[in-house]
Design an enzyme around this catalytic site. Structure first.
Site, short mmCIF file in Angstrom:
data_model
loop_
_atom_site.label_atom_id
_atom_site.label_comp_id
_atom_site.label_asym_id
_atom_site.label_seq_id
_atom_site.Cartn_x
_atom_site.Cartn_y
_atom_site.Cartn_z
N TYR A 54 0.83 -1.21 0.00
CA TYR A 54 0.00 0.00 0.00
C TYR A 54 0.86 1.27 0.00
CZ TYR A 54 -4.86 -1.61 0.41
OH TYR A 54 -6.10 -2.12 0.16
N GLU A 61 1.73 6.48 -6.89
CA GLU A 61 0.59 7.19 -7.47
C GLU A 61 0.71 8.69 -7.20
OE1 GLU A 61 -2.55 5.16 -5.48
OE2 GLU A 61 -2.64 3.55 -6.97
#
Length: 110
Positions: A54, A61
Site C-alpha cells: 500500500y 501514485e
C-alpha cells in the site's frame, strides 16, 4: 507529453505493487480450493503484504499525479487538489486494512 509518465520509476513501482497485490487477492479468492495449509498461507499473505504494498503504491501514485500536474496544465488545479486528498484516502484505506488484518488473522479460541 503522454510518453513522460511510462518512463518514470514511479510507474514501474506502482504497476509492480498493483500486480503483486492483485495476484495475492485473486489467489485469496481461490484459497478454498487449495489444501488447508496453502489457504492459510495465502490468507496470511493477503493480510500482511499490504503493509508494504500500500505505501509503495500510494507513494508511486502520488508522485505520478504530482509529475502529471506539471505536464498537463489544463488539469493542473484538479491534480493539485488530488495531491491533498490522496493522503486522506490512503490513511482511511490503510487504517481499514490494519483493522481487517487484526480481525482476519486473530487466533480463534475454540
Amino acid at each position: 507529453h503522454a510518453l513522460v509518465l511510462p518512463r518514470q520509476p514511479a510507474t514501474v513501482s506502482m504497476l509492480g505493487a498493483w500486480a503483486i497485490a492483485d495476484a495475492i487477492r485473486y489467489l485469496y479468492y481461490l484459497a478454498p480450493v487449495f489444501p488447508k495449509a496453502a489457504a492459510a498461507a495465502i490468507k496470511s499473505a493477503r493480510y500482511s503484504w499490504f503493509l508494504a504494498l500500500y505505501p509503495i503504491g500510494f507513494t508511486s501514485e502520488w508522485l505520478l499525479i504530482r509529475k502529471s500536474s506539471a505536464v498537463y496544465a489544463d488539469w493542473e488545479a484538479g491534480m493539485k487538489g488530488m495531491l491533498v486528498v490522496w493522503p486522506v484516502g490512503f490513511t482511511f484505506m490503510y487504517g481499514h486494512m490494519i483493522r481487517q488484518r487484526q480481525k482476519m488473522l486473530a487466533k480463534k479460541v475454540e
